[in-house]
Design a protein around this motif. Structure first.
Motif, PDB file in Angstrom:
ATOM      1  N   GLN A   1       1.167 -11.388  -6.466  1.00 22.51           N
ATOM      2  CA  GLN A   1      -0.377 -11.265  -6.113  1.00 22.51           C
ATOM      3  C   GLN A   1      -0.487 -12.284  -7.493  1.00 22.51           C
ATOM      4  O   GLN A   1      -0.347 -13.119  -7.998  1.00 22.51           O
ATOM      5  N   GLY A   2      -1.667 -12.875  -7.434  1.00 22.49           N
ATOM      6  CA  GLY A   2      -2.490 -14.139  -8.737  1.00 22.49           C
ATOM      7  C   GLY A   2      -1.934 -16.057  -8.455  1.00 22.49           C
ATOM      8  O   GLY A   2      -2.596 -15.892  -9.729  1.00 22.49           O
ATOM      9  N   ARG A   3      -1.310 -15.603  -7.921  1.00 17.23           N
ATOM     10  CA  ARG A   3      -1.613 -17.285  -7.277  1.00 17.23           C
ATOM     11  C   ARG A   3      -2.306 -18.026  -6.530  1.00 17.23           C
ATOM     12  O   ARG A   3      -2.061 -19.121  -5.947  1.00 17.23           O
ATOM     13  N   GLY A   4      -3.189 -16.977  -6.211  1.00 17.91           N
ATOM     14  CA  GLY A   4      -3.828 -18.215  -5.156  1.00 17.91           C
ATOM     15  C   GLY A   4      -3.880 -17.825  -3.486  1.00 17.91           C
ATOM     16  O   GLY A   4      -4.365 -18.477  -2.946  1.00 17.91           O
TER      17      GLY A   4
ATOM     18  N   THR B   1     -15.505  -6.367  -6.113  1.00 18.14           N
ATOM     19  CA  THR B   1     -14.874  -7.132  -6.699  1.00 18.14           C
ATOM     20  C   THR B   1     -14.351  -8.120  -6.149  1.00 18.14           C
ATOM     21  O   THR B   1     -13.929  -9.776  -7.374  1.00 18.14           O
ATOM     22  N   TYR B   2     -13.565  -8.390  -5.087  1.00 18.98           N
ATOM     23  CA  TYR B   2     -12.391  -9.456  -5.020  1.00 18.98           C
ATOM     24  C   TYR B   2     -13.612  -9.992  -3.517  1.00 18.98           C
ATOM     25  O   TYR B   2     -14.436 -11.845  -3.737  1.00 18.98           O
ATOM     26  N   TYR B   3     -13.526  -9.451  -2.485  1.00 14.89           N
ATOM     27  CA  TYR B   3     -14.388 -10.387  -1.864  1.00 14.89           C
ATOM     28  C   TYR B   3     -15.434 -11.382  -2.099  1.00 14.89           C
ATOM     29  O   TYR B   3     -16.002 -11.998  -0.883  1.00 14.89           O
TER      30      TYR B   3
ATOM     31  N   PHE C   1       1.227  -1.190   0.337  1.00 14.82           N
ATOM     32  CA  PHE C   1      -0.177  -0.154  -0.010  1.00 14.82           C
ATOM     33  C   PHE C   1       0.863   0.824  -0.100  1.00 14.82           C
ATOM     34  O   PHE C   1       1.428   1.093   0.805  1.00 14.82           O
TER      35      PHE C   1
ATOM     36  N   HIS D   1     -12.581  -4.402  -2.136  1.00 18.64           N
ATOM     37  CA  HIS D   1     -12.411  -3.827  -3.373  1.00 18.64           C
ATOM     38  C   HIS D   1     -13.665  -5.109  -3.177  1.00 18.64           C
ATOM     39  O   HIS D   1     -13.859  -6.330  -3.031  1.00 18.64           O
TER      40      HIS D   1
ATOM     41  N   ARG E   1     -16.784 -13.636  -3.852  1.00 17.98           N
ATOM     42  CA  ARG E   1     -16.502 -15.035  -4.316  1.00 17.98           C
ATOM     43  C   ARG E   1     -16.110 -16.045  -3.000  1.00 17.98           C
ATOM     44  O   ARG E   1     -16.077 -16.923  -3.711  1.00 17.98           O
TER      45      ARG E   1
ATOM     46  N   VAL F   1      -1.394  -9.650   0.416  1.00 20.30           N
ATOM     47  CA  VAL F   1       0.035 -10.513  -0.438  1.00 20.30           C
ATOM     48  C   VAL F   1       1.546  -9.461  -1.196  1.00 20.30           C
ATOM     49  O   VAL F   1       1.227  -8.820  -2.102  1.00 20.30           O
TER      50      VAL F   1
ATOM     51  N   MET G   1      -5.394  -6.978   4.885  1.00 16.83           N
ATOM     52  CA  MET G   1      -4.378  -8.763   4.632  1.00 16.83           C
ATOM     53  C   MET G   1      -3.727  -8.054   3.121  1.00 16.83           C
ATOM     54  O   MET G   1      -3.937  -7.283   1.766  1.00 16.83           O
TER      55      MET G   1
ATOM     56  N   GLY H   1      -4.093 -15.406  -1.833  1.00 14.35           N
ATOM     57  CA  GLY H   1      -4.324 -14.219  -1.050  1.00 14.35           C
ATOM     58  C   GLY H   1      -6.275 -15.076  -0.855  1.00 14.35           C
ATOM     59  O   GLY H   1      -6.850 -15.151   0.466  1.00 14.35           O
ATOM     60  N   GLY H   2      -6.135 -15.952  -1.655  1.00 12.21           N
ATOM     61  CA  GLY H   2      -7.906 -16.788  -2.028  1.00 12.21           C
ATOM     62  C   GLY H   2      -7.438 -17.641  -0.641  1.00 12.21           C
ATOM     63  O   GLY H   2      -8.427 -18.513   0.736  1.00 12.21           O
TER      64      GLY H   2
HETATM   65  C1  LIG Z   1      -6.098  -8.371  -3.428  1.00 11.89           C
HETATM   66  C2  LIG Z   1      -4.967  -8.862  -2.754  1.00 11.89           C
HETATM   67  C3  LIG Z   1      -4.914  -9.850  -0.804  1.00 11.89           C
HETATM   68  C4  LIG Z   1      -5.179 -10.350  -3.884  1.00 11.89           C
HETATM   69  O1  LIG Z   1      -4.172 -11.387  -3.265  1.00 11.89           O
HETATM   70  P1  LIG Z   1      -4.091 -12.381  -4.542  1.00 11.89           P
HETATM   71  O2  LIG Z   1      -2.690 -13.634  -3.690  1.00 11.89           O
HETATM   72  O3  LIG Z   1      -3.489 -11.156  -5.348  1.00 11.89           O
HETATM   73  O4  LIG Z   1      -5.307 -13.694  -4.682  1.00 11.89           O
HETATM   74  P2  LIG Z   1      -6.116 -14.106  -5.549  1.00 11.89           P
HETATM   75  O5  LIG Z   1      -4.437 -14.967  -6.550  1.00 11.89           O
HETATM   76  O6  LIG Z   1      -5.990 -14.905  -4.736  1.00 11.89           O
HETATM   77  O7  LIG Z   1      -7.084 -13.826  -6.658  1.00 11.89           O
HETATM   78  C5  LIG Z   1      -6.939 -13.266  -7.567  1.00 11.89           C
HETATM   79  C6  LIG Z   1      -8.092 -12.682  -8.045  1.00 11.89           C
HETATM   80  O8  LIG Z   1      -7.910 -11.529  -6.734  1.00 11.89           O
HETATM   81  C7  LIG Z   1      -7.846 -10.420  -7.448  1.00 11.89           C
HETATM   82  N1  LIG Z   1      -8.130  -8.868  -7.014  1.00 11.89           N
HETATM   83  C8  LIG Z   1      -6.482  -8.733  -7.094  1.00 11.89           C
HETATM   84  N2  LIG Z   1      -6.556  -7.499  -6.874  1.00 11.89           N
HETATM   85  C9  LIG Z   1      -7.798  -6.881  -6.406  1.00 11.89           C
HETATM   86  C10 LIG Z   1      -8.354  -5.697  -6.673  1.00 11.89           C
HETATM   87  N3  LIG Z   1      -7.530  -4.591  -6.034  1.00 11.89           N
HETATM   88  N4  LIG Z   1      -9.399  -5.606  -6.638  1.00 11.89           N
HETATM   89  C11 LIG Z   1     -10.236  -6.322  -7.462  1.00 11.89           C
HETATM   90  N5  LIG Z   1      -9.932  -8.044  -7.625  1.00 11.89           N
HETATM   91  C12 LIG Z   1      -8.680  -8.078  -7.353  1.00 11.89           C
HETATM   92  C13 LIG Z   1      -7.665 -10.668  -9.211  1.00 11.89           C
HETATM   93  O9  LIG Z   1      -7.699  -9.860 -10.272  1.00 11.89           O
HETATM   94  C14 LIG Z   1      -7.535 -11.991  -8.874  1.00 11.89           C
HETATM   95  O10 LIG Z   1      -8.982 -12.187  -9.853  1.00 11.89           O
HETATM   96  P3  LIG Z   1      -9.377 -13.636 -10.707  1.00 11.89           P
HETATM   97  O11 LIG Z   1      -9.070 -14.600  -9.887  1.00 11.89           O
HETATM   98  O12 LIG Z   1     -10.659 -13.247 -11.088  1.00 11.89           O
HETATM   99  O13 LIG Z   1      -8.878 -13.046 -11.649  1.00 11.89           O
HETATM  100  C15 LIG Z   1      -3.649  -8.765  -3.262  1.00 11.89           C
HETATM  101  O14 LIG Z   1      -3.965  -8.288  -4.630  1.00 11.89           O
HETATM  102  C16 LIG Z   1      -3.145  -7.149  -2.832  1.00 11.89           C
HETATM  103  O15 LIG Z   1      -2.333  -7.711  -1.778  1.00 11.89           O
HETATM  104  N6  LIG Z   1      -3.307  -6.367  -2.724  1.00 11.89           N
HETATM  105  C17 LIG Z   1      -2.274  -5.519  -2.707  1.00 11.89           C
HETATM  106  C18 LIG Z   1      -3.546  -4.890  -1.365  1.00 11.89           C
HETATM  107  C19 LIG Z   1      -5.107  -4.961  -0.761  1.00 11.89           C
HETATM  108  O16 LIG Z   1      -5.157  -4.989  -1.577  1.00 11.89           O
HETATM  109  N7  LIG Z   1      -5.869  -5.570  -0.182  1.00 11.89           N
HETATM  110  C20 LIG Z   1      -6.576  -5.545   0.753  1.00 11.89           C
HETATM  111  C21 LIG Z   1      -7.083  -4.322   1.237  1.00 11.89           C
HETATM  112  S1  LIG Z   1      -9.416  -4.700   1.026  1.00 11.89           S
END
Ligand SMILES: CC(C)(COP(=O)(O)OP(=O)(O)OC[C@H]1O[C@@H](n2cnc3c(N)ncnc32)[C@H](O)[C@@H]1OP(=O)(O)O)[C@@H](O)C(=O)NCCC(=O)NCCS
Length: 171
Positions: A85-88, A116-118, A22, A114, A120, A80, A78, A90-91
Motif C-alpha cells: 500500500q502507498g505505492r500508487g 478521503t480516498y475517492y 479486511f 473511504h 482524488r 491492495v 478494491m 490503488g490509484g
Molecule cells: C484503500 C487502498 C485500496 C488504497 O490502495 P493504495 O495502493 O495504498 O493507494 P495509493 O498508493 O494509490 O494511494 C495512497 C493514498 O491512499 C490513502 N489511503 C489508504 N487507505 C486509506 C483509507 N482507509 N482512507 C483514506 N485514505 C486512505 C493513503 O493515505 C494515501 O494518501 P496520500 O496519497 O494522500 O498519501 C488500500 O489501502 C487497501 O487495500 N486498504 C485496505 C482495503 C480497503 O480499505 N479497500 C477499499 C475499501 S473502500
C-alpha cells in the motif's frame, strides 16, 4: 507492476487478498457473489511477477433520473496487499478501471468507500446526495459522472443487484 483483467486462475489469490486486507470474509464473499451472479463488469488485478498485489471490481448497478436510465457501475470492491500500500497501486487500479468504463460508454460510477480516498479521482459526495440508495452512506457514498450532465436533473434512484445483499456490510 502490471494491471490486467482478472482470469479464473486468479480467483483463489483474489480471495486471499481480501481476507488479508479486511477483517472477516464479507469482501471476499461479495466479490465471489458478484462474479457468480454475472454482475462483475470490470475486474482488474495488479501483479508483480507471480504475486497478485491488487484487485478492483466494478459491478453493474442502475441509476434512473426521472425517465432516463443512466449507464452506471459501482466500484464495489478494491484492495491492495498490506505490504504494497502507498505505492500508487490503488490509484492505478482506479484509473485503469475508469478508463475501461469510459471505453464501455459508462455514464457514471458510484462508490461507497473511504470518504478521503475517492475524491482524488473526482468522486463527489455532494453529487451523490442527488441519488437515493438503499444503503446509508453519508459522506462515504460518492458519485463520478463520466459523461457530461449524466447526473443532472431530478433526484436519481440507484438500484443494486441482489448479490450486494449478502452479509451485513454492503458497500
Ligand atoms: C484503500 C487502498 C485500496 C488504497 O490502495 P493504495 O495502493 O495504498 O493507494 P495509493 O498508493 O494509490 O494511494 C495512497 C493514498 O491512499 C490513502 N489511503 C489508504 N487507505 C486509506 C483509507 N482507509 N482512507 C483514506 N485514505 C486512505 C493513503 O493515505 C494515501 O494518501 P496520500 O496519497 O494522500 O498519501 C488500500 O489501502 C487497501 O487495500 N486498504 C485496505 C482495503 C480497503 O480499505 N479497500 C477499499 C475499501 S473502500
Amino acid at each position: 507492476m502490471e494491471i490486467r483483467p482478472e482470469t479464473a486462475e486468479d480467483h483463489g489469490l483474489v480471495g486471499l487478498l481480501y481476507r488479508q486486507a479486511f477483517v472477516g470474509n464479507y469482501e471476499a464473499e461479495l466479490v465471489d457473489a458478484l462474479r457468480d451472479a454475472g454482475e462483475a463488469r470490470i475486474v482488474l488485478v495488479a501483479t508483480e511477477g507471480d504475486e497478485l498485489i491488487g484487485h478492483i471490481l466494478f459491478a453493474a448497478v442502475g441509476i434512473r433520473i426521472g425517465d432516463r436510465p443512466v449507464a452506471t457501475l459501482a466500484l464495489a470492491e478494491m484492495a491492495v496487499h498490506a505490504d504494497q500500500q502507498g505505492r500508487g497501486i490503488g490509484g492505478r487500479l482506479v484509473a485503469a478501471g475508469l478508463a475501461a468504463a469510459r471505453a464501455q460508454a459508462v455514464e457514471a460510477v458510484v462508490v461507497l468507500g473511504h470518504p478521503t480516498y475517492y475524491p482524488r479521482f473526482g468522486f463527489s459526495a455532494e453529487l451523490a446526495r442527488r441519488l437515493r440508495t438503499p444503503f446509508r452512506g453519508g459522506e462515504a457514498f460518492m458519485a463520478l459522472p463520466l459523461a457530461p450532465g449524466a447526473l443532472e436533473g431530478d433526484m436519481g434512484v440507484v438500484t443494486y443487484p441482489s448479490a450486494f445483499q449478502i452479509g451485513r456490510r454492503p458497500r
